[in-house]
Design a protein around this motif. Structure first.
Motif, short mmCIF file in Angstrom:
data_model
loop_
_atom_site.label_atom_id
_atom_site.label_comp_id
_atom_site.label_asym_id
_atom_site.label_seq_id
_atom_site.Cartn_x
_atom_site.Cartn_y
_atom_site.Cartn_z
N GLY A 70 -18.15 19.22 -43.59
CA GLY A 70 -18.09 17.87 -43.04
C GLY A 70 -16.68 17.49 -42.63
N GLY A 71 -15.69 17.85 -43.45
CA GLY A 71 -14.30 17.59 -43.09
C GLY A 71 -13.90 18.32 -41.81
N SER A 72 -14.39 19.54 -41.65
CA SER A 72 -14.11 20.29 -40.43
C SER A 72 -14.74 19.61 -39.22
N GLY B 283 -8.69 16.28 -42.55
CA GLY B 283 -7.64 17.20 -43.00
C GLY B 283 -7.45 17.17 -44.50
N HIS B 284 -7.55 15.98 -45.09
CA HIS B 284 -7.38 15.88 -46.55
C HIS B 284 -8.53 16.57 -47.27
N ILE B 285 -9.75 16.41 -46.75
CA ILE B 285 -10.90 17.09 -47.37
C ILE B 285 -10.72 18.60 -47.33
N LEU C 22 -2.70 18.75 -40.51
CA LEU C 22 -3.63 19.84 -40.77
C LEU C 22 -4.96 19.59 -40.07
N GLY C 23 -5.44 18.34 -40.12
CA GLY C 23 -6.69 18.01 -39.45
C GLY C 23 -6.61 18.24 -37.96
N LEU C 24 -5.48 17.89 -37.35
CA LEU C 24 -5.31 18.08 -35.91
C LEU C 24 -5.25 19.56 -35.56
N VAL C 25 -4.51 20.35 -36.34
CA VAL C 25 -4.39 21.78 -36.06
C VAL C 25 -5.74 22.48 -36.23
#
Length: 363
Positions: free
Chosen positions: A101-103, A241-243, A291-294
């Motif tokens: 889900g985070g992805s 990204g945090h997940i 991290l989420g953006l990358v």
């Protein structure tokens, strides 16, 4: 007799205190769980108003109510029993599911940025009011299906925050989260979609102050939606990204989260007081969003390389070009072919009522 009655009253009072404490605990836990789902909530709030653009004002709130009922059904009937059963029988699956889900959130956030930079904007759709009741039903069904994905994210994120509670407590907390977040999201959506109509009403008043406020509301609606969209994108990247970051740590790869936590502690210790805690939180948020953006960019790149991902964008371009050509042809035939969409919006000095379909900014 009186002694027995007093003992009974004492027992009732004690039970009431315990019940009140339990309710307070459930409310507090629901609040903590809801905060972690903030990114999905903001994005849900930003997406939903798009479903009622181009619809007559009389149908806006009924459609939002239909979507609201569908969202509650998604959360309480379909998602809640599944994730509660999963938390009892296979709790080890929660982290991988949460990371998936985070992805998805990372992908959605990065895809929004990519769409803005590349020009692959959302497809142009004919307003539902021009298509009839069947088209409205299909639109509501599509909105509820989209909500199913976002609701699943909200519920799984919330469940992860209260995984240590008993089964009944988890169920009660998630019911509160489901009802509370649904009411919040679609209540805000209802206010947003009616803001421009209220602004038009004020703009038709004789008072100069009311006219100024009304024009401000009408002009401000698209800006508000733009701000919500930006905040929603940033929140999706941060939460997603945090997940992923925490999930990698729980699955055994401690390096990324350890590095972020180390920098967070350094910032916290370098600045005393509450300011240090706030900056430490912002540090964690920043690295989570990066991290989420990358990770989201990697997923978008993979999607773009897939045949169906590329085809979707090509179809979107073709549809927009066809729609643009249709608008050009309509313009060549004169204003009489434009119908209500070219109706003049009443200004502050106009006495005429607004044209059907309302005003405005978002329509």
């Amino acid at each position: 007799m009186s002694g027995g009655l007093m003992a009974l009253l004492d027992d009732v009072a004690a039970l009431a205190r315990v019940t009140a404490a339990s309710v307070d605990d459930i409310g507090a836990a629901a609040g903590r769980a809801s905060m972690k789902a903030a990114g999905v909530v903001v994005d849900d709030t930003a997406v939903t108003p798009q479903y009622v653009q181009g619809i007559t004002p009389a149908r806006e709130l009924p459609i939002i109510w239909r979507i609201t009922k569908g969202s509650l059904r998604n959360k309480l009937v379909f998602i809640l029993p599944v994730i509660l059963l999963l938390s009892e029988l296979a709790p080890w699956l929660l982290t991988p599911i949460l990371m998936l889900g985070g992805s998805y959130l990372c992908f959605e956030g990065a895809e929004k940025i990519w769409s803005k930079l590349s020009g692959h904007g959302p497809k142009t759709k004919t307003p539902v009011v021009e298509k009839g009741k069947d088209a409205e039903n299909r639109m509501v069904g599509g909105a509820v299906r989209t909500d199913l994905i976002l609701s699943a994210e909200i519920m799984v994120i919330s469940l992860n925050e209260v995984a240590g509670e008993t089964l009944l407590s988890r169920a009660a907390i998630l019911v509160v989260v489901a009802i509370g977040i649904t009411a919040l999201v679609y209540g805000v959506v209802a206010l947003i979609i009616r803001m421009d109509d209220f602004g038009l009403h004020l703009a038709e008043r004789s008072s100069t102050t009311a006219q100024r406020i009304g024009r401000g509301l009408v002009d401000g609606m698209p800006k508000l939606l733009a701000v919500i969209s930006v905040v929603g994108t940033a929140a999706m990247l941060w939460v997603g990204g945090h997940i992923v970051l925490v999930g990698l740590d729980e699955l055994g790869w401690h390096g990324p989260y350890g590095l972020v936590h180390h920098v967070e502690v350094l910032v916290h210790d370098a600045v005393p007081g509450g300011l240090g805690a706030a900056l430490a939180w912002l540090t964690n948020t920043f690295f989570s969003a990066v991290l989420g953006l990358v990770w989201g960019a990697v997923l978008v790149l993979v999607w773009e390389l897939l045949p169906f991902g590329k085809g979707e964008h090509e179809a979107g371009h073709a549809e927009r070009e066809a729609h643009a050509g249709h608008d050009t042809a309509r313009g060549a035939h004169g204003p009489e072919h434009h119908g209500r969409h070219s109706a003049k919006q009443p200004g502050p000095s106009d006495g005429a009522p607004p044209a059907e379909g309302g005003s405005s900014a978002a329509r």
